[in-house]
Design an enzyme around this catalytic site. Structure first.
Site, short mmCIF file in Angstrom:
data_model
loop_
_atom_site.label_atom_id
_atom_site.label_comp_id
_atom_site.label_asym_id
_atom_site.label_seq_id
_atom_site.Cartn_x
_atom_site.Cartn_y
_atom_site.Cartn_z
N ARG A 37 0.86 -1.24 0.16
CA ARG A 37 0.00 0.00 0.00
C ARG A 37 0.96 1.35 -0.11
NH1 ARG A 37 -5.12 -1.45 3.55
NH2 ARG A 37 -6.63 -2.04 1.97
N LYS A 199 -17.82 -16.29 2.63
CA LYS A 199 -19.36 -15.91 3.00
C LYS A 199 -20.09 -15.34 1.81
CE LYS A 199 -18.22 -14.42 7.61
NZ LYS A 199 -17.69 -13.30 7.93
N GLY A 350 -8.91 -8.62 -0.05
CA GLY A 350 -7.64 -8.68 0.83
C GLY A 350 -7.20 -10.08 0.65
N GLY A 373 -12.75 -3.88 1.34
CA GLY A 373 -14.23 -3.62 1.54
C GLY A 373 -14.72 -2.72 0.45
#
Ligand code: 13P
Length: 645
Positions: A37, A199, A350, A373
């Site tokens: 990053r 999920k 991620g 996200g």
């Protein structure tokens, strides 16, 4: 007009506040485990340094809960950044306060300063106006390069942006938007999505948004068991969530979805020596699925073979353990090989990034999103607050609107073809709102083709009742049902050809609002009214009767369309239009409130063409245009949307 890119900012010798995302993973002992990053922000920092700007960098790290936590200090990042830039980085022990201000003001042009963790103050997460003002006071320019934090409405991403005249996106932010928007809106085909992870809940929105855009969507990872369970198969001890199985079943109705045909199972994740592959309909009761099987890898490879665009979010198995990483690694290799052939491959989230790095293939795809996200929310089709804040800051909070009123033109077939052509051409336009008003009969086709795009649409008129014996009429609820967001009310042709009175316009405005539609309230004087200096008296009457009962919290767009300029080729000059728009704005201040007047867009309509749109849009009270004739051809409509002011 404000620009969106750092490239358009005058930054030479200026202090520039740059929101970066230095939220790097830390190993035990506080060292940085991967500096990806930090590296991703270097192009923007170097761009600014080349122009001798003083670069004031601000970021969060972890979740310190609004108070200082030495374990989450950005000091380690400052040291790493200094190594990467090969120049000193001044570390400010706080992000606000007198000492920080002094340090920033004293810094010589060309210095780099990194502020301490923004989240050491509660005002960051709560988007506190006072905290935003303190941060904004540090610099003369604002750049947001923190794509990974763009899904948060925090002070440094939203509050501060609103305090600058020309908030801009950094180079990383631009690149993220460009790649992610391209897989959503204008992909080369075949376009294949690969969705994994554990999920369904996290990915259902992404799957639903991607399905209309892709040719195939491959499902793997823990979430595949919700899908298999949804098909009525036994899944042994595999993970699944009872509450999302139904959602998975609904999504699986789409024939583009490709489910695994076999899985690698074991009694538990810690028994890799017992791992073996079984068909999906033969998962033993006492074992759990932990990876996709070899036949599925083959199947996925085949689907991917000729893909020209691939978007991948979520690992396909429990990749952290070697025994269950084969599926993820093999598909990573297939994606890397596709990239070599010139396909666009975009990887987000991620875990997927970690999986790719583990496979040594991080540099072998076209674009790796730095956002987890944020990337998923973008792929869900949401407009992220951090990006919206950049796009919205056009002097006030009004996003320019370019609206096409097709009047009685275009059959459903022609409308569909128009949208198919238009949609990819405008995919990169994020800083203006685009609206189309087709005839009622073409609305369903337009709705179909513009589904989940950033181009909105609305009805050209509506009745004031919800339903009833009104042959030929269309109620606001019908429009809502087709996904309309707006409806034209009181267009001059409705008023002067069909006899809609001010009172009827008012009933329609109320009905539209009650149904959840935003009325685009049209008003304007006829030629004789202008010549007799009755322009403002006419508008006063149209607005005060037409908007009777209107409340401050209601949303509205106003379109000023002088009747003498509609379809006549005679445009009001920018000055004439600006004069009336200013008058309407002050009417809104008088009759509603300053805040309402500030946020309500006022559009101009009447012979707007590609060659006069720039001059009109340069006026401060003209927030957009409502266009008839020149909106009917894709090329000319695109040119209008891309106005330059
Ligand atoms: P023209 O752009 O064709 O003049 O039409 C203006 C209009 O009435 C838009 O609603």
């Amino acid at each position: 007009m404000k620009k969106l890119s750092v490239r358009d900012l005058d930054v030479r010798n200026r202090r520039v506040f740059v929101r970066v995302d230095f939220n790097v993973p830390l190993a035990d002992g506080g060292t940085i485990s991967t500096d990806a990053r930090i590296r991703a922000s270097l192009p923007t920092i170097n761009f600014l340094l080349k122009r001798r700007a003083t670069v004031v960098l601000a970021s969060h790290l972890g979740k310190p809960d609004g108070k200082p936590d030495p374990k989450l200090s950005l000091k380690v990042v400052a040291d790493r950044l200094a190594e990467l830039l090969d120049r000193p980085v001044v570390f400010a022990p706080d992000c606000i306060g007198k000492a920080t201000r002094q340090l920033v003001t004293d810094a010589a042009p060309g210095s780099v300063i990194l502020l301490e963790n923004l989240r050491f103050h509660p005002g960051e997460v709560s988007n506190d106006p006072e905290f935003s003002r303190e941060l904004a006071g540090l610099a003369e320019r604002y750049v947001n390069d923190a794509f990974g934090t763009a899904h948060r409405s925090h002070a440094s991403t939203v509050g501060v942006a609103g305090l600058f005249d020309r908030p801009a996106a950094g180079l990383l932010m631009e690149e993220e938007i460009r790649y992610l928007a391209s897989v959503l809106e204008s992909p080369d085909r075949p376009h294949v999505a690969i969705i994994g992870g554990s999920k369904v809940k996290d990915k259902a929105g992404v799957i639903a948004n991607l399905l209309p855009q892709v040719d195939k969507l491959l499902i793997g990872g823990g979430l595949m068991f919700d899908f298999l369970k949804g098909q009525g198969l036994g899944i042994g001890k595999s993970i699944f969530k009872p509450d999302t199985v139904r959602r998975a079943r609904e999504l699986a109705e789409n024939p583009k979805l490709v489910l695994p045909v076999d899985v690698v199972v074991a009694p538990d994740p810690d028994s890799p020596d017992k791992a073996h592959a079984v068909p999906v309909d033969a998962i033993p009761d006492d074992e759990m699925g932990l990876d996709i099987g070899p036949k599925t890898i083959e199947l996925f490879r085949k689907v991917l073979a000729d893909a020209r665009t691939v978007v991948w979010a979520g690992p396909l198995g429990m990749f952290e353990k070697d025994a269950f990483a084969t599926g993820t690694n093999e598909i990573a290799r297939a994606v890397a090989a596709l990239t070599e052939t010139g396909a666009t491959t975009v990887v987000g989230g991620g875990d997927t990034l970690a999986a790719l790095s583990r496979a040594g293939l991080r540099d072998k795809v076209s674009h790796v999103s730095t956002g987890g996200g944020a990337c998923l929310q973008f792929l869900e089709g949401r407009i992220l607050p951090g990006i919206r804040a950049l796009a919205d800051a056009h002097g006030a909070t009004r996003t320019p609107i370019i609206a096409g009123n097709w009047k009685m033109h275009k059959t459903a077939t022609v409308a569909r073809a128009f949208c198919i052509k238009l949609r990819p051409r405008l995919a990169d336009v994020l800083d203006r709102q685009i609206l189309i008003f087709p005839p009622f009969t073409a609305l369903a086709a337009v709705a179909d083709e513009l589904d989940r795009s950033r181009i909105g649409y609305g009805g050209q008129d509506c009745h004031w009742e919800a339903e009833g014996a009104f042959t030929g009429a269309v109620s606001p609820a019908f429009l809502r049902d087709l996904g309309c967001t707006h409806v034209l009310v009181g267009h001059s042709e409705r008023r002067h050809v069909f006899g809609d009175s001010d009172d009827i316009c008012n009933r329609k405005v109320r009905a539209a609002l009650a149904a959840g539609l935003i009325p685009v309230f049209c008003c304007g004087e006829k030629l004789d009214e202008r010549e007799n200096e009755l322009t403002f008296a006419t508008l006063e009457r149209q607005l005060s009767i037409g908007l009777r009962g209107f409340k401050e919290q209601d949303e509205l767009v106003i379109a000023y369309e002088p009747v003498w300029a509609i379809g006549t080729g005679r445009t009001a000059t920018p000055e004439q239009a600006q004069e009336v728009h200013r008058w309407i704005r002050s009417w809104l201040v008088r009759r509603v409130s300053v805040e309402f007047a500030d946020r309500t867009p006022i559009l101009y309509g009447g012979s707007v063409k590609p060659d006069n749109v720039d001059a009109l849009m340069a006026e401060t009270h003209i927030d957009g245009v409502l266009v008839g004739g020149a909106s009917l051809e894709v090329e000319s409509f695109e040119r209008l949307v891309r106005f330059q002011a």
